[in-house]
Design a protein around this motif. Structure first.
Motif, short mmCIF file in Angstrom:
data_model
loop_
_atom_site.label_atom_id
_atom_site.label_comp_id
_atom_site.label_asym_id
_atom_site.label_seq_id
_atom_site.Cartn_x
_atom_site.Cartn_y
_atom_site.Cartn_z
N PHE A 7 1.87 -3.52 4.27
CA PHE A 7 1.12 -2.97 3.15
C PHE A 7 -0.18 -3.71 2.89
O PHE A 7 -1.24 -3.10 2.70
CB PHE A 7 1.99 -2.96 1.88
N ALA A 8 -0.12 -5.04 2.89
CA ALA A 8 -1.34 -5.81 2.62
C ALA A 8 -2.38 -5.57 3.71
O ALA A 8 -3.58 -5.46 3.41
CB ALA A 8 -1.00 -7.30 2.52
N ALA A 9 -1.93 -5.46 4.95
CA ALA A 9 -2.88 -5.24 6.04
C ALA A 9 -3.49 -3.84 5.95
O ALA A 9 -4.69 -3.66 6.16
CB ALA A 9 -2.17 -5.42 7.39
N HIS A 10 -2.69 -2.82 5.65
CA HIS A 10 -3.22 -1.47 5.47
C HIS A 10 -4.21 -1.43 4.30
O HIS A 10 -5.27 -0.81 4.39
CB HIS A 10 -2.09 -0.48 5.22
N ALA A 11 -3.84 -2.09 3.22
CA ALA A 11 -4.71 -2.10 2.04
C ALA A 11 -6.04 -2.77 2.36
O ALA A 11 -7.11 -2.26 2.00
CB ALA A 11 -4.01 -2.80 0.88
N ALA A 12 -5.97 -3.91 3.05
CA ALA A 12 -7.21 -4.61 3.41
C ALA A 12 -8.06 -3.76 4.34
O ALA A 12 -9.30 -3.77 4.24
CB ALA A 12 -6.86 -5.95 4.07
N ALA A 13 -7.42 -3.02 5.24
CA ALA A 13 -8.18 -2.16 6.15
C ALA A 13 -8.90 -1.06 5.38
O ALA A 13 -10.07 -0.75 5.66
CB ALA A 13 -7.24 -1.54 7.18
N ILE A 14 -8.24 -0.46 4.41
CA ILE A 14 -8.87 0.60 3.62
C ILE A 14 -10.04 0.06 2.80
O ILE A 14 -11.10 0.68 2.72
CB ILE A 14 -7.81 1.28 2.72
N VAL A 15 -9.85 -1.12 2.23
CA VAL A 15 -10.90 -1.70 1.38
C VAL A 15 -12.05 -2.26 2.21
O VAL A 15 -13.23 -2.00 1.93
CB VAL A 15 -10.31 -2.79 0.48
N ASN A 16 -11.72 -3.03 3.23
CA ASN A 16 -12.75 -3.77 3.96
C ASN A 16 -13.31 -3.02 5.17
O ASN A 16 -14.53 -2.93 5.33
CB ASN A 16 -12.19 -5.12 4.40
N ASN A 17 -12.43 -2.50 6.01
CA ASN A 17 -12.91 -1.83 7.23
C ASN A 17 -13.39 -0.41 6.96
O ASN A 17 -14.34 0.05 7.58
CB ASN A 17 -11.81 -1.82 8.28
N LEU A 18 -12.74 0.28 6.03
CA LEU A 18 -13.14 1.65 5.69
C LEU A 18 -14.06 1.70 4.48
O LEU A 18 -14.57 2.78 4.14
CB LEU A 18 -11.91 2.53 5.45
#
Length: 608
Positions: A321-332
C-alpha cells in the motif's frame, strides 16, 4: 484470470504424469536398432523414432536436473553429423534423481517419446526425450562438447514458417530450416549445450528465478533497454529465456537494461512458460544498466490529468500500500482522476461472500495522504460475489479515485451490480441514467469478467465521461513458440464482444452529444494494433492515445522479453483534436525485478 503461480502449480502436478506417459506418440518405423542422437532428433520437430525403443545411445552428459517434476539429464553426441537441422542433444527423463554427472560418457537404452509441456491442449511444441531409461556410465571426467554460440549472426530475422494447413496449422511435420527461421534454428539446437555472451536483459528476474535476454541488441530496442513488440508480424527473434540449472539462491536480481556479461552456458530446453530456455550451468556476471523509475510531470492548473493503474489484486493484507501510494503521489504526480483495476474486497481471496472493498480503497487513500497527496474520494460498484472473474473470492473490480479539490463527481442514483447504465439527452447534452453505473452487466460478453464502470466527472464546468475497463485476460492463448503458427488467440472471442459493448456505449454518448468528451481506459489486455483496439476505436469514435508516442515508447507491460501494450487510454474526437493532449506511460513496474505490480500506469493530460 488464473495467476501465473496457480498455472505453474497445476503444471507441476501434471508434469510428472505427462512425462511418464510421454505426451504425444506418433507413428514410427517398425524397429530401431542402435542409433545416434541425431537419428532420434531427425529433421523435423517430431522424432522419426517416437514410440520406439532404442538401445545403447551414446553421449556425453552436459547437464543434470535434480529438481522439479522433470528430473533427468541432457546428453550430447560429441561427433555431430553434417546436417544443421538435426540436433545432437537429447533429454533423458529419469523421474528420480539421476546418478550421472556432467562429463560422464554414457549409453542409454529406453523409449523415444515426445513430451508436450502443459499438455497437448496448450498447443506447445514437444520435447524429444528418452524415457524409462537404462543408463550405463562408461567413464567420467570427459570434456563436455563445446557450446554452440547463439548470437545476432546465427539467429535468423524471420521468426517462424507458417504451419501446414493440412495439419491444422502445425509446424511439427515441416523440415527444419535453421538458417531461415528463428524457431527452426532454436529447435535444431534442442537439448544441446549452447551459450550466449554479454546478453542484455529484456525482462527482469521474476519470482520463479528466470529472466529474458536478447542476443540482438538492436532489435526493436527501446531507450530503456527493452525490446518492443510492435506487431504480430514483427516478432523479436533474439529473445531467449534464462534459468539456472543449479541453485537459484545466487540467481541475479536483474532489471531491464542490465547485462549478463561474459558467458552464460547450458542446455537449451523447451518449457511451458516461455518456450526455448537456456538452463544455465554457468551464468554470466550481472552488470547494472542503472535503470530508474520514471516520474511524469505535474498537470497544469487548466489541465485535467486522468490515469489508469492496475494494482494487481490489491487487498488489505498486502504489504504494497505505501509503495502504491507513493507511486501515485510522486511518480504520477497525483492525477485528478485515477482508474484503479484489480481492487479486491476487504478479505482478499477468502471466499466467504464478502464483496465490499471499502477497507481496501480507504487504506490506499490513507496511504496517499500519508505520502503527501490529496484526500481522494472514490466511487465504485460492488460486483456480485464470484461473478467477475479473477482470483476466486477476491471479487476484483474497477474503482474511481478523484481529487475533490480539482474535480467533482456527478452522483446519480440507480447504478448497481446488475442494472445497465444508459444514456439520455437533457437540455441538449448527454447524461448517464446512473453515475456510477455499469455497462450491460447481464450481457454474456461480461460472463466471469469485470464489467466496465462508468461515471460523470466535472472539471472547470466541463463534463467528462470516464469508462473504467478491465477486459478479459489473454489466458488460454497459444504462446509465440507454439507448434501452431500463427498461434491461436482464443481469448479474443470474448474480448471482442466486450470491446463491441464498450464501443456501442461510447457511440451512444456521441450520437446523443456529438462533442461529448469521453475517455475509455484501463487494462484492455490487448495490444494497440490488435483487433480489440480496432473494435474499440470503431469509425473514429475513440482513439488510443498511446499511439501519440514514438513506436519505441509504446509499452505498459513486459512479458517474455517483449515490452508491449496491455493498458490503454482511448479518447473521443473532441479530446483528440485538442492540440494540448499529452500522454505518458510511466515505467515504474514492468521493467523491475522488485515491481509492486506487473503493469505500468499511464497518465493523460488535456484541457477540456
Amino acid at each position: 484470470m488464473p495467476s501465473k503461480s496457480s498455472a505453474r502449480l497445476a503444471a507441476l502436478v501434471v508434469a510428472a504424469v505427462c512425462s511418464a506417459l510421454s505426451g504425444v506418440v506418433l507413428t514410427a518405423p517398425a524397429h530401431a536398432d542402435t542409433v545416434r542422437i541425431h537419428d532420434i532428433q531427425g529433421t523435423t520437430r517430431i522424432s522419426p523414432l517416437a514410440g520406439q525403443k532404442v538401445t545403447d545411445v551414446a553421449g556425453i552428459v552436459t547437464g543434470v536436473r535434480t529438481y522439479g517434476s522433470s528430473k533427468g539429464f541432457w546428453m550430447q553426441d560429441p561427433n555431430p553429423d553434417d546436417n544443421p537441422a538435426t540436433s545432437e542433444g537429447v533429454f533423458v527423463f529419469t523421474s528420480s534423481t539421476p546418478k550421472v554427472a556432467a562429463g560422464d560418457s554414457v549409453t542409454v537404452t529406453g523409449t523415444v517419446s515426445e513430451y508436450v509441456p502443459g499438455g497437448a491442449s496448450s498447443g506447445n511444441q514437444s520435447v524429444t526425450e528418452i524415457t524409462k531409461p537404462t543408463v550405463t556410465v562408461l567413464s567420467s571426467g570427459n570434456a563436455v562438447p563445446a557450446p554452440v554460440v547463439i548470437d545476432a549472426r546465427s539467429v535468423p530475422a524471420a521468426y517462424t514458417p507458417a504451419g501446414d494447413t493440412a495439419a491444422s496449422g502445425s509446424v511439427n511435420g515441416l523440415t527444419l530450416q535453421p538458417s531461415k527461421y528463428a524457431l527452426d534454428y532454436y529447435e535444431s539446437l534442442e537439448d544441446m549445450n549452447v551459450q550466449v555472451a554479454d546478453a542484455r536483459v529484456v525482462t527482469a528476474t521474476d519470482p520463479y528465478t528466470e529472466l529474458w535476454v536478447t542476443v540482438k541488441p538492436h532489435e526493436h530496442a527501446d531507450r530503456r533497454g527493452g525490446t518492443v513488440y510492435g506487431s504480430y508480424t514483427s516478432q523479436n527473434s533474439g529473445r531467449l529465456q534464462i534459468q539456472s540449472l543449479g541453485s537459484t539462491a545466487d540467481f541475479p536480481a536483474a532489471d531491464v537494461g542490465d547485462t549478463l556479461t561474459g558467458e552464460t552456458t547450458g542446455p537449451l530446453d523447451y518449457n511451458q512458460f516461455g518456450g526455448y530456455t537456456l538452463v544455465a550451468s554457468k551464468l554470466g556476471t550481472l552488470r547494472s544498466g542503472g535503470l530508474k523509475r520514471e516520474t511524469t510531470r505535474k498537470q497544469a492548473r487548466g489541465e485535467l490529468a486522468v490515469a489508469t493503474y492496475n494494482v494487481e489484486n490489491l487487498d488489505p493484507s498486502d504489504a504494497t500500500f505505501a509503495a502504491h501510494a507513493a507511486a501515485i503521489v510522486n511518480n504520477l504526480q497525483s492525477p485528478d482522476i485515477v482508474s484503479l483495476e484489480e481492487i479486491q474486497d476487504n478479505n482478499g481471496a477468502k471466499d466467504d461472500g464478502t464483496v465490499d472493498a471499502s477497507q481496501t480503497v480507504n487504506k490506499l487513500i490513507d496511504g496517499i495522504v500519508a505520502a503527501g497527496g490529496p484526500k481522494y474520494e472514490w466511487r465504485s460498484i460492488d460486483p456480485v460475489n464470484d461473478q467477475d472473474g479473477g482470483e476466486p473470492g477476491g471479487n476484483i473490480r474497477q474503482v474511481f479515485l478523484f481529487n475533490p479539490e480539482r474535480v467533482s463527481f456527478t452522483d446519480r442514483p440507480g447504478g448497481d451490480s446488475t442494472t445497465a447504465v444508459g444514456v439520455t439527452k437533457v437540455h441538449g447534452k448527454a447524461q448517464l441514467t446512473a453515475s456510477p453505473g455499469r455497462i450491460d452487466p447481464g450481457s454474456d460478453a461480461w460472463k466471469a469478467s469485470r464489467k466496465p464502470l462508468v461515471g460523470e466527472f466535472v472539471f472547470r464546468g466541463k463534463t467528462v465521461f470516464v469508462i473504467a475497463n478491465h477486459l478479459t485476460s489473454k489466458g488460454g492463448d497459444q504462446g509465440l513458440t507454439a507448434q501452431y503458427q500463427p498461434p491461436a488467440r482464443s481469448s479474443e472471442t470474448q474480448r471482442h464482444l466486450q470491446a463491441t459493448e464498450v464501443h456501442s456505449f461510447v457511440k451512444n454518448i456521441l450520437d446523443t452529444q456529438k462533442n461529448a468528451e469521453v475517455i475509455a481506459l484501463g487494462d484492455m489486455n490487448d495490444f494497440q494494433f490488435s483487433d480489440t483496439t480496432k473494435i474499440l476505436e470503431g469509425d473514429g469514435e475513440l482513439w488510443s492515445a498511446i499511439k501519440s508516442l514514438p513506436k519505441s515508447e509504446r509499452y505498459t507491460y513486459d512479458y517474455q522479453g517483449n515490452s508491449q501494450v496491455l493498458d490503454q487510454i482511448l479518447v473521443s474526437p473532441s479530446i483528440r483534436r485538442g492540440c494540448d493532449l499529452d500522454y505518458d506511460s510511466v515505467h515504474i513496474n514492468s521493467e523491475f525485478h522488485d515491481q509492486i505490480s506487473d503493469h505500468d500506469p499511464q497518465v493523460l493530460r488535456f484541457r477540456p
